[in-house]
Design a protein around this motif. Structure first.
Motif: not given
Length: 132
Positions: A76-77, A83-90, A104-106, A111-118
């Motif tokens: 999921t991460d 999707v986000s990198v697709s937006e950022i780069m292209h 927000e999706l994370a 998982e618990e740590n997903s939002p911060s490392y994403i």
């Protein structure tokens, strides 16, 4: 469908593509097979980027990971990041919007740590390519 809902939908599409190991651009109708309303162009653009730039996107994610291997991340991460990198780069989506939506999706799917490392990975990518 709002843009946020379209982004969430494309995260599920990216997840399915990864699960099926199918990033074939000719399968767009199979993955985007219903009326997307005003977001059809956005979804088609992200689908095309995911298919045509997957290796570049994955290398960019890996290069900006600290102590993480993309192959070992929760699926999921990875889908959220792709999707986000697709937006950022292209695409013309502002980087801050893409990062915020990914976090927000994370929170919802990760998982618990997903939002911060994403957030950390995406912020690192934006820093390396410049903000818009």
């Amino acid at each position: 469908m709002t843009r946020s809902e379209a982004r969430e939908y494309m995260m599920t599409v990216a997840f399915q593509m990864d699960a099926l190991n199918n990033f074939d651009i000719d399968k767009e109708a199979s993955f985007l097979g219903f009326d997307l309303g005003k977001q059809e162009e956005y979804c088609s653009e992200i689908f095309s980027i995911l298919c045509n730039k997957k290796e570049e996107i994955d290398k960019t994610i890996q290069k900006n990971c600290v102590k993480w291997d993309v192959k070992r991340m929760p699926k999921t991460d990875i889908a959220i990041l792709r999707v986000s990198v697709s937006e950022i780069m292209h695409s013309d989506v502002p980087h801050s919007v893409s990062i915020n939506e990914a976090v927000e999706l994370a929170k919802k799917y990760g998982e618990e740590n997903s939002p911060s490392y994403i957030n950390g990975i995406l912020s690192s990518i934006v820093k390396s390519i410049g903000d818009k």
